[in-house]
Design an enzyme around this catalytic site. Structure first.
Site, PDB file in Angstrom:
ATOM      1  N   GLU A  30      41.095  45.060  26.555  1.00  0.00           N
ATOM      2  CA  GLU A  30      40.029  45.847  27.166  1.00  0.00           C
ATOM      3  C   GLU A  30      39.718  45.124  28.657  1.00  0.00           C
ATOM      4  O   GLU A  30      39.525  44.065  28.751  1.00  0.00           O
ATOM      5  CB  GLU A  30      38.759  45.622  26.255  1.00  0.00           C
ATOM      6  N   GLU A  81      29.829  46.598  33.345  1.00  0.00           N
ATOM      7  CA  GLU A  81      28.766  46.499  32.249  1.00  0.00           C
ATOM      8  C   GLU A  81      27.555  45.806  32.854  1.00  0.00           C
ATOM      9  O   GLU A  81      27.488  45.225  33.793  1.00  0.00           O
ATOM     10  CB  GLU A  81      29.308  45.513  31.345  1.00  0.00           C
TER      11      GLU A  81
END
Length: 281
Positions: free
Chosen positions: A160, A165
């Site tokens: 990932e 974020e």
């Protein structure tokens, strides 16, 4: 809302027209490899009003329980829908909106789109121009997952790459991370970037990575703030970013393990606005 002319933004291509260079990391004196990618190979400029382009994006629908993973493994609170109340293209932008409402057993709704099954690639520059929301419990993200379409490899072994974020209660800070076997969940390889004279909810910013063999560089507005290589992994951990193709994801979660849940002062609705997503090689 401060929208810029997309034709002007395309002039940024000229910035990338130079070769591989070496960049000195001021924090530790080590040398970083910076590979500039300039050939546009995939993009969504969000120029057609309505639902996202079904030739480029699919939806995750629900709260994760259909996959046996409530909240997709992060104890998130939202139900992802494909309704225009949660996701729509208008005025040349993609709008992903989180609402506080009772829907399908959840108290919040939002949206999540991905290119899985439609577009995936290995290596390149991946970037998006985004204006983020603000408020405790909001978790917008621009990220990538290794293609697990054959079903034989599962997370975190597929890899990932979190390009961006953001915790909504920290409007000046964004995070770039990787997850893999032995460095996932609460222990990714990660670094934060903090604005000094601005906030991510007051204007658009460009979040990107340049990903090549054995390195991933992280950028905010073309500022290189992090490079992750196999040398950064825990001893014995496997670098899973050289073999698989990865697909792109845009979403806004509500609550979950990464941040606190919304409070009584969190204002809804809140919208993540995406001007474009582009991939270069």
């Amino acid at each position: 809302m401060n929208f810029i002319n997309k034709n002007k933004s395309k002039l940024r291509l000229s910035i990338f027209a130079f070769a591989i260079i070496l960049f000195s990391n001021c924090e530790n004196g080590e040398t970083q490899t910076v590979t500039t990618k300039s050939e546009l190979v995939w993009a969504d400029e969000f120029e057609t009003d309505g639902a996202p382009d079904s030739n480029k994006w699919t939806f995750d629908i629900g709260d994760g329980t259909a996959q046996g993973i409530p909240g997709w493994g992060n104890n998130e609170l939202q139900y992802y829908s494909d309704r225009p109340e949660n996701i729509v293209v208008k005025n040349g932008m993609l709008h992903i909106t989180a609402n506080r409402e009772t829907f399908m057993g959840s108290n919040y709704t939002s949206a999540k789109i991905l290119t899985k099954g439609l577009y995936g690639t290995k290596y390149g520059r991946f970037e998006a121009r985004i204006k983020l929301p603000w408020g405790k419990g909001l978790w917008p993200a621009f990220w990538m997952l290794g293609d697990d379409s054959n079903g034989t490899v599962t997370w975190p072994n597929i890899g990932e790459i979190d390009i961006m974020e953001y915790r909504g209660q920290q409007p000046t800070i964004t995070h770039g991370s990787v997850h893999g076997p032995g460095y996932s969940g609460a222990t990714p390889i990660t670094k934060s970037y903090e604005l000094t004279n601005d906030r991510f909810d007051t204007d658009f910013h460009i979040f990107g990575i340049e990903w090549g063999e054995n390195y991933i560089n992280y950028y905010v507005d073309d500022v290189l703030y992090n490079q992750i290589t196999p040398a950064d992994l825990p001893e014995g951990a496997n670098w899973v970013f050289n073999s698989n193709q990865f697909y792109i994801i845009l979403n806004m979660a509500v609550g979950g393990n990464f941040l606190e849940n919304p409070g009584s002062n969190t204002v809804f609705p809140q919208t993540m606005i995406v001007d474009y997503v582009r991939v270069y090689k």
